[in-house]
Design a protein around this motif. Sequence first.
Motif: not given
Length: 319
Positions: A12-30
């Motif tokens: 099942k392909p996935q081309f969305s979910g990130h709301e067009t925002f790339p991964l940013k510093y601090g997000w994983l820790k948040k």
Amino acid sequence: MIRGPLVDPSYKPQFSGHETFPLKYGWLKKAFDALTRDPSKSGRLIFSEDEAISLFGVGKNMVTSIRYWATSSGIISDGSKGEEIKVTRLGRRLFGEHGHDPYMEDPATSWIVHWHLCGRPGRTTWFWAFSHLPTLSFDRDTLVQGLLGLASDRGWPRVAPTTVKRDVECFLRTYSSRWRSAASLSHEEELESPLVELGLIKPVGKKDGFRMVRGPKTTLGDGVFAFALLDFWGQYSRANTLSLEAIAHEPGSPGRVFLLDEDDLVERLSGIEDITDGALTWSKTAGLKQVIRVRSVSAKQAEQMVEFDFPVRSKREAA
């Protein structure tokens, strides 16, 4: 004709979910902190309730994006099948109270995240770009048209060109500091993704020109490499031997995802016995180059191997 997970009839392909925002510093820790701050709170509510905006300090779409990236990076569970959303063992290993890299300052963490994004087929654009793109030099339209062609060939329903284009733009923003003219970037967009520092994709020539950088990766540690090799092996084959050819060229392999040449791989594989404490050995018997699995390695044991790449923190804790 391509091979691998993307041509599996059940894929099942996935081309969305990130709301067009790339991964940013601090997000994983948040995301990690939000789920561990109050254990009594439901993880699902933390990302959906109204106070999520104030908790994360970003807009609603960014909250959705933070959850997407934390899930895709293996830091939190995806909450599928009605299960609770919670931090993973890997998430605690990296971002916990005694984690190896709570502020994502070490390149080893970025390499682990990169592997989760591109070494597994869940995110179609990411996997296809590193495992199936036929040339190292490309432009944005090359990616878009290649993915749309794949969708057409596979008969994937509801794959809109606009959605694929946005996914490709997000992919490029995740790995390259130049995806469109600097004049059009907002202050928030100027904050590069931590994966840019891996140097895997470089802008070249014209505005939309890019190049995959194949060759030795000095910041990629042997621990993360061993973890990725075992992860790939588990998805690819149940056999107790794995050829250099597969490690270098199969879709989703360490050679593809880390952009390593066979010479780079041989150099790393020659020391795989030490990194895996003898679980894996490198063999060149009768001209056949392969890795031999001497004993099985659990997913938990594979994750522990990344600790080899965080020597400073590990030594400090041992003192």
